[in-house]
Design a protein around this motif. Sequence first.
Motif, PDB file in Angstrom:
ATOM      1  N   LEU A 225       0.804  -1.216   0.000  1.00 33.31           N
ATOM      2  CA  LEU A 225       0.000   0.000   0.000  1.00 33.31           C
ATOM      3  C   LEU A 225       0.840   1.271   0.000  1.00 33.31           C
ATOM      4  CD1 LEU A 225      -2.670  -1.074   2.648  1.00 33.31           C
ATOM      5  CD2 LEU A 225      -2.828  -1.246   0.157  1.00 33.31           C
ATOM      6  N   SER A 226       1.993   1.252   0.683  1.00 30.01           N
ATOM      7  CA  SER A 226       2.790   2.473   0.782  1.00 30.01           C
ATOM      8  C   SER A 226       4.190   2.132   1.277  1.00 30.01           C
ATOM      9  CB  SER A 226       2.137   3.461   1.763  1.00 30.01           C
ATOM     10  OG  SER A 226       2.924   4.626   1.925  1.00 30.01           O
ATOM     11  N   LEU A 227       5.163   2.934   0.836  1.00 31.46           N
ATOM     12  CA  LEU A 227       6.538   2.854   1.328  1.00 31.46           C
ATOM     13  C   LEU A 227       6.996   4.254   1.708  1.00 31.46           C
ATOM     14  CD1 LEU A 227       8.095   0.480  -1.364  1.00 31.46           C
ATOM     15  CD2 LEU A 227       7.805  -0.080   1.064  1.00 31.46           C
ATOM     16  N   THR A 243      17.270   6.831  11.107  1.00 27.88           N
ATOM     17  CA  THR A 243      16.556   6.566   9.865  1.00 27.88           C
ATOM     18  C   THR A 243      15.824   5.229   9.947  1.00 27.88           C
ATOM     19  OG1 THR A 243      18.248   7.782   8.646  1.00 27.88           O
ATOM     20  CG2 THR A 243      16.816   6.310   7.369  1.00 27.88           C
ATOM     21  N   LYS A 244      14.581   5.212   9.445  1.00 29.58           N
ATOM     22  CA  LYS A 244      13.776   3.990   9.411  1.00 29.58           C
ATOM     23  C   LYS A 244      13.193   3.823   8.006  1.00 29.58           C
ATOM     24  CE  LYS A 244      13.744   3.586  14.083  1.00 29.58           C
ATOM     25  NZ  LYS A 244      14.254   4.878  14.508  1.00 29.58           N
ATOM     26  N   LEU A 245      12.855   2.581   7.666  1.00 34.81           N
ATOM     27  CA  LEU A 245      12.146   2.280   6.425  1.00 34.81           C
ATOM     28  C   LEU A 245      10.803   1.690   6.810  1.00 34.81           C
ATOM     29  CD1 LEU A 245      11.331   0.926   3.663  1.00 34.81           C
ATOM     30  CD2 LEU A 245      13.192   2.583   3.426  1.00 34.81           C
ATOM     31  N   LEU A 246       9.738   2.254   6.291  1.00 32.74           N
ATOM     32  CA  LEU A 246       8.372   1.861   6.657  1.00 32.74           C
ATOM     33  C   LEU A 246       7.634   1.313   5.451  1.00 32.74           C
ATOM     34  CD1 LEU A 246       5.815   1.873   8.492  1.00 32.74           C
ATOM     35  CD2 LEU A 246       5.489   4.260   7.817  1.00 32.74           C
ATOM     36  N   ALA A 247       7.077   0.122   5.608  1.00 30.55           N
ATOM     37  CA  ALA A 247       6.220  -0.485   4.580  1.00 30.55           C
ATOM     38  C   ALA A 247       4.828  -0.699   5.158  1.00 30.55           C
ATOM     39  CB  ALA A 247       6.805  -1.809   4.108  1.00 30.55           C
ATOM     40  N   ILE A 248       3.815  -0.340   4.385  1.00 28.79           N
ATOM     41  CA  ILE A 248       2.427  -0.623   4.760  1.00 28.79           C
ATOM     42  C   ILE A 248       1.877  -1.622   3.756  1.00 28.79           C
ATOM     43  CG2 ILE A 248       0.133   0.323   5.207  1.00 28.79           C
ATOM     44  CD1 ILE A 248       1.482   3.069   5.500  1.00 28.79           C
TER      45      ILE A 248
END
Length: 485
Positions: A225-227, A243-248
Amino acid sequence: MRIFTAALATETNTFSPIAIDKRAFEASLHAKPGQHPATPTLCTAPITVGREVCAREGWTLIEGTASWADPAGLVAQATYEELRDEIIGQLHAAMPVDGVVLGLHGAMVAQGYDDPEGDLLSRIRAIVGPDVLVCAELDPHSHLTAKRADAANFFVYFKEFPHTDFVDRARDLWSIAVRALKGEIKPVMSIFDCRMIDVFPTSKQPMRGFVDNLMALEKSEPGLLSLSVVHGFMAGDVPAMGTKLLAITDDRADMGAALAEKLGRELFAMRGTFMVSQVDEVVAVDAALAAPKGPVVIADVWDNPGGGTAGDATVILAELIARGATDVAVGTIWDPIAVQICFAAGEGAVVPLRFGAKSAPMTGQPIDKRVTVKRLKRNAEMKFGDSFAPFGDAAWVHFDGIDVILNSTRAQSFDPSLFSALGIDPKSRKILLIKSTNHFYDSFSRIASEIVYCSAGKPYPNRPAETDYRKARKDIWPMVENPWA
């Protein structure tokens, strides 16, 4: 459906000497329910986009207060609690609701609160219960804490730096929210800690290509859905800095975790290559004077009010004066006292004036000149994309072939309209000295013959390995070379 929306945002440089109270919010934006203008500010697009979405869907949008203060130092505890409780009270009055859609920044720090957004989201979750959708749009220069992730269903961050996409990302936020509220999807977040802190301008490679790849993956990967890349904010001395990487994903946490880690490790592998090269003030002025034509833009990248500094450093201006430079326009130097003196003197007055370098050490020395007050303007504004950014009462002063705009409300240099707002044609000047790290690029690059990025003085803690952090982690790059060891 009944949806509650509100906004509470600022970016806190915990090293900045400029404290924030309620007057700082009122100077930038403090809009009571229903009073938010049609044009959003950086962190309030969920409200204006929400009006469109809810009108289309036939849903009821209940607006709370929207507050935004330009970046500076710690927010006063009483101010944060007052603004928080104002929104909490409005939510109580709006109950029952089906969803809460917020505009936040993510790097606010208040006296007594390292994680105000986590505090606010946790209180909202306690009111609405476990089954009501809670989501927010945030600035990537922020801190993603476990507390706020536990309290929300999902977050969407701006992808671009400069942040030209805050309205587009608000539309993404609402698109996911609408589908979730209709029961079509179940958004879940997967977060990967990149174990680093860096600066990631998307106006150049390699971050340009990285973000383009994120957007391509969003369109091509089923269930994604989103990055978002949460850049982190190196001037925020808080435990979650980094820093973080977010995946939905649509209820595919394992897939999201694997993708977030893959992308996060790719980002780490490029550490230290993202920021544009910078020169000192001597080299910057050399380049500007040698350029065959103008305007040459000198960006004072670390005296950036958008990063919480005062915006009153004079190091580069002093070098220009020492070199006898003319046909120069400076926008802006924050000095409310000097602005007050100019307004008292009036347009056309010739007065002795001391301005700049009053807020902090290592920002140069005050400038003492006999100046002509060319133009005065109350409540001046400049463009920022489709929005407007206020820079307060402003005075254009002239001396020795140099024009300087003094302002009373701190704001970074977003757009050349900051000059034209005072009657200066920026295209006609040989040299434009501005204060911004990268937000200026989209607009100033359209008129500049050349852009010089200058690192002058030390108004902003821009070397994390040397910064005297007391709360932030010490086990991330560049504090350690290999945080994975």
